[in-house]
Design a protein around this motif. Structure first.
Motif, mmCIF file in Angstrom:
data_model
loop_
_atom_site.group_PDB
_atom_site.id
_atom_site.type_symbol
_atom_site.label_atom_id
_atom_site.label_comp_id
_atom_site.label_asym_id
_atom_site.label_seq_id
_atom_site.Cartn_x
_atom_site.Cartn_y
_atom_site.Cartn_z
ATOM 1 N N ALA A 142 0.834 -1.200 0.000
ATOM 2 C CA ALA A 142 0.000 0.000 0.000
ATOM 3 C C ALA A 142 0.870 1.251 0.000
ATOM 4 O O ALA A 142 1.761 1.398 0.827
ATOM 5 N N CYS A 171 -8.726 -6.434 -8.717
ATOM 6 C CA CYS A 171 -8.430 -4.999 -8.671
ATOM 7 C C CYS A 171 -9.181 -4.335 -7.519
ATOM 8 O O CYS A 171 -8.607 -3.552 -6.758
ATOM 9 N N TRP A 175 -3.376 6.340 -8.772
ATOM 10 C CA TRP A 175 -3.193 5.352 -9.831
ATOM 11 C C TRP A 175 -2.072 5.729 -10.797
ATOM 12 O O TRP A 175 -1.905 5.096 -11.834
ATOM 13 N N PRO A 184 0.310 1.554 -7.472
ATOM 14 C CA PRO A 184 -1.148 1.498 -7.577
ATOM 15 C C PRO A 184 -1.674 0.061 -7.592
ATOM 16 O O PRO A 184 -1.031 -0.846 -8.145
ATOM 17 N N ALA A 185 -2.856 -0.150 -7.010
ATOM 18 C CA ALA A 185 -3.451 -1.488 -6.956
ATOM 19 C C ALA A 185 -3.662 -2.095 -8.346
ATOM 20 O O ALA A 185 -3.369 -3.288 -8.544
ATOM 21 N N SER A 228 -7.492 -2.966 -4.006
ATOM 22 C CA SER A 228 -7.709 -1.562 -3.639
ATOM 23 C C SER A 228 -8.326 -1.447 -2.250
ATOM 24 O O SER A 228 -7.943 -0.575 -1.458
ATOM 25 N N SER A 229 -9.284 -2.332 -1.949
ATOM 26 C CA SER A 229 -9.945 -2.272 -0.640
ATOM 27 C C SER A 229 -8.977 -2.610 0.483
ATOM 28 O O SER A 229 -9.044 -2.024 1.567
#
Length: 298
Positions: free
Chosen positions: A28, A81, A204, A32-33, A85-86
């Motif tokens: 993190a 994805c 991103w 970017p995820a 991200s979560s």
């Protein structure tokens, strides 16, 4: 003994998947995820291709029903994805718990798309699962707003992938089907990552990754492939329904990693909501198992 060994293999596979999720969460803020998901799948494609060719021959890479394979890969890419991200925004255990609602969503989609009957117990499980999701989302929704729904949407895409997996049954060997899903997910995520980079959305924006990011993505690609292989072996040594029950080891593993690595302990409400989601999944598993038993006795 055969059933016991199968369950143990599946247990190890699902626990390994959660360890891979923890590696993703450790990135993190580093990259970017979408880019992480793209690199993870891009690394997995040649690994899976090499394994399939070495064990089954080059011809095994060709699978039938390409549109179904594309739908599987797209669903996996979207789910990965959103889930990645979560995890960057929420505690690992809470994001994992919400994704456990996917068996309930799968049952609803099966009823709507595959015309499979929904039993009374399935509706009860749905209500319990949704109550659990609402409880787990409570603090995250207040802090993050609508973004907190990302793991729920990820669960929906995961459920759609399971539906397409049923449609893909028999179109290739299990490992060839893993290759088929990865070879679709990789370019989809590369496109998403590229669009994200061009969008101007700062989180991103893609820069050249640190060597540790590449290494961690490679670790996840290898560990995820190994985990799915262990889960597959588990289903061959017991039953798919029994092996699937081992998935719930992911929650205690995620709670332990959250506490030891990320120094986060969920409150009593979050634990209670997670317990409701797991209970709903176990109800769905029990209903499925009873249906299978009833079918074999006819």
């Amino acid at each position: 003994m055969r059933n016991s060994s199968g369950f143990t293999l599946a247990l190890a596979g699902f626990a390994l998947l959660t360890c891979g999720d923890a590696v993703i969460k450790s990135m993190a803020g580093l990259w970017p995820a979408p880019a992480i998901a793209a690199l993870r799948f891009a690394i997995a494609v040649p690994l899976l291709a090499t394994f399939v060719i070495a064990t089954q021959g080059k011809a095994a890479l060709s699978v039938r029903r390409p549109w179904v394979q594309f739908a599987r890969g797209f669903s996996l890419a979207a789910s990965a994805c959103l889930f990645f991200s979560s995890m960057f925004l929420m505690p690992l255990a809470e994001a994992t718990a919400i994704v456990f609602v996917s068996p309930v969503i799968t049952a609803l989609l099966s009823a709507a798309l595959l015309r499979e009957p929904m039993r009374r117990g399935a509706w009860l499980a749905t209500a319990i699962a949704l109550a659990g999701v609402a409880i787990v989302l409570r603090p995250n929704l207040a802090e993050l707003g609508i973004i907190a729904f990302m793991p729920l949407v990820a669960a929906m895409f995961m459920a759609s992938m399971l539906i397409f997996n049923r449609m893909a049954a028999g179109t290739g060997s299990p490992m060839a089907l893993q290759f088929a899903i990865a070879i679709v997910a990789a370019p989809v995520m590369i496109i998403v990552a590229g669009v994200g980079d061009m969008s101007g959305f700062e989180p991103w924006q893609i820069s050249w990754p640190e060597s540790s990011v590449i290494l961690r993505c490679a670790i996840v690609a290898v560990s995820a492939s190994m985990a799915h292989w262990l889960i597959y072996l588990g289903t061959t040594r017991s039953t798919a329904a029994d092996a699937a029950q081992a998935a719930y080891v992911q929650l205690p593993v995620a709670l332990l990693i959250d506490a030891l690595v990320f120094r986060h302990s969920p409150d009593a409400m979050a634990l209670g909501g997670s317990a409701l989601i797991v209970s709903a999944g176990l109800i769905m598993w029990r209903l499925q198992r009873n249906a299978v038993i009833a079918g074999t006795q006819r």
